[in-house]
Enzyme design. Structure first.
Site, PDB file in Angstrom:
ATOM      1  N   ARG A 151     -20.813  -2.068  19.971  1.00  0.00           N
ATOM      2  CA  ARG A 151     -19.420  -2.382  20.294  1.00  0.00           C
ATOM      3  C   ARG A 151     -19.101  -3.729  19.690  1.00  0.00           C
ATOM      4  O   ARG A 151     -19.913  -4.659  19.773  1.00  0.00           O
ATOM      5  CB  ARG A 151     -19.233  -2.432  21.807  1.00  0.00           C
ATOM      6  N   HIS A 174     -12.700   4.639  19.915  1.00  0.00           N
ATOM      7  CA  HIS A 174     -13.770   4.677  20.915  1.00  0.00           C
ATOM      8  C   HIS A 174     -14.214   6.141  21.079  1.00  0.00           C
ATOM      9  O   HIS A 174     -13.937   6.778  22.091  1.00  0.00           O
ATOM     10  CB  HIS A 174     -13.244   4.101  22.231  1.00  0.00           C
ATOM     11  N   LYS A 218     -25.676 -17.704  15.550  1.00  0.00           N
ATOM     12  CA  LYS A 218     -26.148 -18.629  14.496  1.00  0.00           C
ATOM     13  C   LYS A 218     -25.396 -18.405  13.190  1.00  0.00           C
ATOM     14  O   LYS A 218     -25.721 -19.020  12.179  1.00  0.00           O
ATOM     15  CB  LYS A 218     -27.637 -18.396  14.231  1.00  0.00           C
ATOM     16  N   ARG A 268     -19.620   0.443  31.827  1.00  0.00           N
ATOM     17  CA  ARG A 268     -19.921   1.875  31.750  1.00  0.00           C
ATOM     18  C   ARG A 268     -20.505   2.307  30.412  1.00  0.00           C
ATOM     19  O   ARG A 268     -21.460   3.077  30.363  1.00  0.00           O
ATOM     20  CB  ARG A 268     -18.649   2.716  31.982  1.00  0.00           C
ATOM     21  N   THR A 269     -19.906   1.848  29.330  1.00  0.00           N
ATOM     22  CA  THR A 269     -20.329   2.386  28.043  1.00  0.00           C
ATOM     23  C   THR A 269     -21.783   2.004  27.769  1.00  0.00           C
ATOM     24  O   THR A 269     -22.620   2.852  27.455  1.00  0.00           O
ATOM     25  CB  THR A 269     -19.411   1.899  26.903  1.00  0.00           C
TER      26      THR A 269
HETATM   27  C1  NCD Z   1     -12.461   1.270  27.640  1.00  0.00           C
HETATM   28  C2  NCD Z   1     -12.709   0.431  26.405  1.00  0.00           C
HETATM   29  O1  NCD Z   1     -13.681  -0.315  26.364  1.00  0.00           O
HETATM   30  O2  NCD Z   1     -11.922   0.576  25.490  1.00  0.00           O
HETATM   31  N1  NCD Z   1     -13.496   1.159  28.563  1.00  0.00           N
HETATM   32  C3  NCD Z   1     -14.561   2.017  28.469  1.00  0.00           C
HETATM   33  O3  NCD Z   1     -15.283   2.038  27.508  1.00  0.00           O
HETATM   34  N2  NCD Z   1     -14.724   2.893  29.476  1.00  0.00           N
HETATM   35  C4  NCD Z   1     -11.125   1.068  28.238  1.00  0.00           C
HETATM   36  C5  NCD Z   1     -10.714  -0.321  28.590  1.00  0.00           C
HETATM   37  O4  NCD Z   1     -11.470  -1.278  28.437  1.00  0.00           O
HETATM   38  O5  NCD Z   1      -9.581  -0.448  29.068  1.00  0.00           O
END
Ligand code: NCD
Length: 305
Positions: A101, A129, A80, A51-52
């Protein structure tokens, strides 16, 4: 240049503005379809995501911009031995804005020190997040019409759940929020989050291991997955993973206007039968994630429509 590393990098007024812009995008998408024409977003994902990453990419495409990036560390030069700082420095020579991320806490902050373009933290380890928090706030606002005067329950892995840390921090800045923290003893909210967001401001909270006994008090229930990838010990994960499973039967005792949120992915903590309950807001939440990221990209690029 603005970054979004921690949700408190945004003032409450700016968050309210982002929510208002997201609402306007939902109402008038065509107005924004060329807002970022000619701009490029890079998504650098050193950790798995559905999703993100895709919501960021979809957001930029719907603003008329374009996207580039990678979705696993192995396919980038970090395989590398390149440092995150050097990777980000290089990408900031191509892209106008970067969403990243990383499994290491603080990596986006370090990246922001060398990047020449805005950096967005799309999740750093078990830490923060902030764009999920914007998603959650937009969802609460759309479901409830306000962001104050609630009892909010957080249930599941409050220790490693980075979405929880950022949302507790964000909601602690709104009026009259009471927090109910529901987790196994081993997965309680970290002390530093309690100190910074709750205790230092005298915000009321209770901690419990029992979801069912507190469910009737809640206006919002934020369910989370037990974060397997952050455990040092698989046995401990297996013992704790099904600590809470929300079912239609348990929800019989909840308020009629409860809103149930979950950042997703879900593993086992919400029975799929709950999806049909009108109080289940998590699929609407997914859609909101794209909209608020559109608003955020525009804000950080200084684009106005
Ligand atoms: C979350 C995350 O990545 O922290 N997911 C997300 O971004 N929607 C929650 C999770 O992974 O449990």
């Amino acid at each position: 240049m603005r970054n979004l590393i921690d949700i408190t990098d945004l003032s409450v007024e700016e968050i309210d503005q982002l929510i208002a812009t997201a609402e306007d995008i939902i109402a008038n998408p065509a107005k924004y379809s060329q807002a970022c024409a000619g701009k490029q977003l890079a998504t650098l994902f050193f950790e798995p995501s559905t999703r993100t990453r895709l919501s960021f990419e979809s957001a930029m495409l719907s603003l008329g911009g374009s996207v580039l990036g990678f979705s696993e560390a192995n396919s980038s030069s970090s395989a590398k031995g390149e440092t995150v700082g050097d990777t980000v420095h290089a990408v900031s020579c191509y892209a106008d804005i970067i969403a990243m991320r990383h499994p290491k806490e603080g990596a986006p902050y370090a990246a922001a020190q060398v990047a020449e373009v805005p950096i967005i933290n799309a999740g750093d380890g078990g830490h923060n997040h902030p764009t999920q928090t914007l998603t959650d706030l937009l969802t609460i606002h759309r479901e409830k019409g306000r962001l104050d005067n609630f009892t909010v329950g957080f249930c599941g892995d409050l220790k490693f759940g980075r979405t929880v840390h950022s949302l507790v921090s964000a909601l602690s800045r709104y009026e009259n929020i009471r927090f109910v923290l529901i987790s196994p003893q081993e997965l309680k909210l970290p002390r530093y989050v309690k100190e910074e967001a709750l205790k230092s401001k005298g915000i009321p909270y209770t901690q419990t291991t029992d979801l069912e006994s507190v469910l009737p008090q809640l206006d919002i229930l934020y369910m989370t997955r037990v974060q397997r990838e952050r455990f040092f010990n698989e046995e401990e994960y297996l013992r704790l993973k099904d600590s809470y499973v929300l079912t239609p039967e348990k929800l019989e005792k909840a308020k009629a206007d409860l809103s149930i949120l979950h950042p997703l992915p879900r593993v086992n903590e919400i029975d799929v039968a709950v999806d049909k309950d009108p109080r289940a807001a998590y699929w609407r939440q997914v859609k909101n994630g794209k909209m608020v990221r559109m608003a955020l990209i525009m804000m950080l690029l200084g684009v106005e429509v």
